[in-house]
Design a protein around this motif. Sequence first.
Motif, PDB file in Angstrom:
ATOM      1  N   LEU A  61      34.405  46.215  36.794  1.00  0.00           N
ATOM      2  CA  LEU A  61      34.861  45.697  38.162  1.00  0.00           C
ATOM      3  C   LEU A  61      34.718  46.881  39.214  1.00  0.00           C
ATOM      4  O   LEU A  61      34.290  46.781  40.149  1.00  0.00           O
ATOM      5  CB  LEU A  61      36.373  45.319  37.832  1.00  0.00           C
ATOM      6  CG  LEU A  61      37.129  44.776  39.183  1.00  0.00           C
ATOM      7  CD1 LEU A  61      36.577  43.662  39.751  1.00  0.00           C
ATOM      8  CD2 LEU A  61      38.547  44.612  38.821  1.00  0.00           C
ATOM      9  N   ARG A  91      31.608  48.019  41.068  1.00  0.00           N
ATOM     10  CA  ARG A  91      31.219  47.219  41.945  1.00  0.00           C
ATOM     11  C   ARG A  91      31.843  47.197  43.502  1.00  0.00           C
ATOM     12  O   ARG A  91      31.486  46.677  44.402  1.00  0.00           O
ATOM     13  CB  ARG A  91      30.914  45.730  41.699  1.00  0.00           C
ATOM     14  CG  ARG A  91      29.907  45.489  40.590  1.00  0.00           C
ATOM     15  CD  ARG A  91      30.383  44.258  39.559  1.00  0.00           C
ATOM     16  NE  ARG A  91      29.343  43.888  38.784  1.00  0.00           N
ATOM     17  CZ  ARG A  91      28.840  44.676  37.776  1.00  0.00           C
ATOM     18  NH1 ARG A  91      29.654  45.829  37.514  1.00  0.00           N
ATOM     19  NH2 ARG A  91      28.057  44.330  36.949  1.00  0.00           N
ATOM     20  N   HIS A  92      32.734  48.191  43.608  1.00  0.00           N
ATOM     21  CA  HIS A  92      33.588  48.151  44.587  1.00  0.00           C
ATOM     22  C   HIS A  92      33.608  49.811  45.128  1.00  0.00           C
ATOM     23  O   HIS A  92      33.432  50.587  44.188  1.00  0.00           O
ATOM     24  CB  HIS A  92      35.060  47.699  44.427  1.00  0.00           C
ATOM     25  CG  HIS A  92      34.924  46.245  44.042  1.00  0.00           C
ATOM     26  ND1 HIS A  92      35.105  45.267  45.187  1.00  0.00           N
ATOM     27  CD2 HIS A  92      34.798  45.550  43.046  1.00  0.00           C
ATOM     28  CE1 HIS A  92      34.836  44.187  44.826  1.00  0.00           C
ATOM     29  NE2 HIS A  92      34.596  44.177  43.368  1.00  0.00           N
ATOM     30  N   LYS A 113      38.985  40.931  46.702  1.00  0.00           N
ATOM     31  CA  LYS A 113      37.768  40.983  46.248  1.00  0.00           C
ATOM     32  C   LYS A 113      37.719  41.364  44.637  1.00  0.00           C
ATOM     33  O   LYS A 113      36.915  40.726  43.944  1.00  0.00           O
ATOM     34  CB  LYS A 113      36.718  42.043  46.915  1.00  0.00           C
ATOM     35  CG  LYS A 113      36.284  41.313  48.392  1.00  0.00           C
ATOM     36  CD  LYS A 113      35.548  42.307  49.291  1.00  0.00           C
ATOM     37  CE  LYS A 113      35.008  41.837  50.437  1.00  0.00           C
ATOM     38  NZ  LYS A 113      34.123  42.796  51.084  1.00  0.00           N
ATOM     39  N   GLN A 127      38.848  38.365  42.612  1.00  0.00           N
ATOM     40  CA  GLN A 127      37.878  37.189  42.667  1.00  0.00           C
ATOM     41  C   GLN A 127      36.864  37.675  41.495  1.00  0.00           C
ATOM     42  O   GLN A 127      36.433  36.910  40.919  1.00  0.00           O
ATOM     43  CB  GLN A 127      37.131  37.113  43.932  1.00  0.00           C
ATOM     44  CG  GLN A 127      38.207  36.524  45.084  1.00  0.00           C
ATOM     45  CD  GLN A 127      37.560  36.413  46.397  1.00  0.00           C
ATOM     46  OE1 GLN A 127      36.593  36.792  46.779  1.00  0.00           O
ATOM     47  NE2 GLN A 127      38.242  35.750  47.447  1.00  0.00           N
ATOM     48  N   ASP A 128      36.378  38.972  41.743  1.00  0.00           N
ATOM     49  CA  ASP A 128      35.280  39.450  40.660  1.00  0.00           C
ATOM     50  C   ASP A 128      36.036  39.281  39.449  1.00  0.00           C
ATOM     51  O   ASP A 128      35.235  39.012  38.379  1.00  0.00           O
ATOM     52  CB  ASP A 128      34.929  40.841  41.148  1.00  0.00           C
ATOM     53  CG  ASP A 128      33.798  40.774  42.292  1.00  0.00           C
ATOM     54  OD1 ASP A 128      33.588  39.743  42.790  1.00  0.00           O
ATOM     55  OD2 ASP A 128      33.352  42.007  42.619  1.00  0.00           O
ATOM     56  N   ARG A 161      35.887  36.021  37.918  1.00  0.00           N
ATOM     57  CA  ARG A 161      34.566  35.603  37.623  1.00  0.00           C
ATOM     58  C   ARG A 161      34.133  36.157  36.114  1.00  0.00           C
ATOM     59  O   ARG A 161      33.765  35.695  35.288  1.00  0.00           O
ATOM     60  CB  ARG A 161      33.633  36.081  38.419  1.00  0.00           C
ATOM     61  CG  ARG A 161      33.194  35.166  39.784  1.00  0.00           C
ATOM     62  CD  ARG A 161      32.194  35.533  40.495  1.00  0.00           C
ATOM     63  NE  ARG A 161      32.428  36.860  41.023  1.00  0.00           N
ATOM     64  CZ  ARG A 161      31.508  37.573  41.545  1.00  0.00           C
ATOM     65  NH1 ARG A 161      30.538  37.384  41.179  1.00  0.00           N
ATOM     66  NH2 ARG A 161      31.604  38.800  42.270  1.00  0.00           N
TER      67      ARG A 161
END
Length: 157
Positions: free
Chosen positions: A108, A111-112, A150, A153-154, A157
């Motif tokens: 996670l 990606r941020h 965000k 949400q990630d 998923r």
Amino acid sequence: MSEGLDVGALSSRYGSMVLRRCRQLLRNDDEALDACQDVFVRVIERRERLDARYPSSLLFRIATNVCLNRIRDDGRRREDPFDDRLLTIARIEEPGGRSYASLLLDWLFARHPASSRTMAVLHYIDGLTLEQVAAETGLSVSGVRKRLNKLRQDLER
């Protein structure tokens, strides 16, 4: 920050805030005192590269990172679920992690932006409001809300 930075003045003004933060995360007075000193050592070492427009936010962020690094490096396990969550977040940089949760957080946060990890700790672990997180990170409330959304949400998923 410039070379003329008065670290002594910063320590006098914000030292108690930094120490409170270290105590909150480390839950050990001796370790908190050591970590607090490390925070100001880092400020001295990096004074030319640091942005001192918001010194309380800067010191709070440095203290958080110093403490999370100590927790991860020590590999301490604690009894309380709060500590397990904190340890999981602190360990996200370890290759492979120790559990599915650690791997998931690693995936996670890769990606941020790195600052999203700090925001997640401040909001979900420390219980700060979005407004308080915004003040500590220098972003707007809507910016913090978007970043945390965000992340959620990630994660879903």
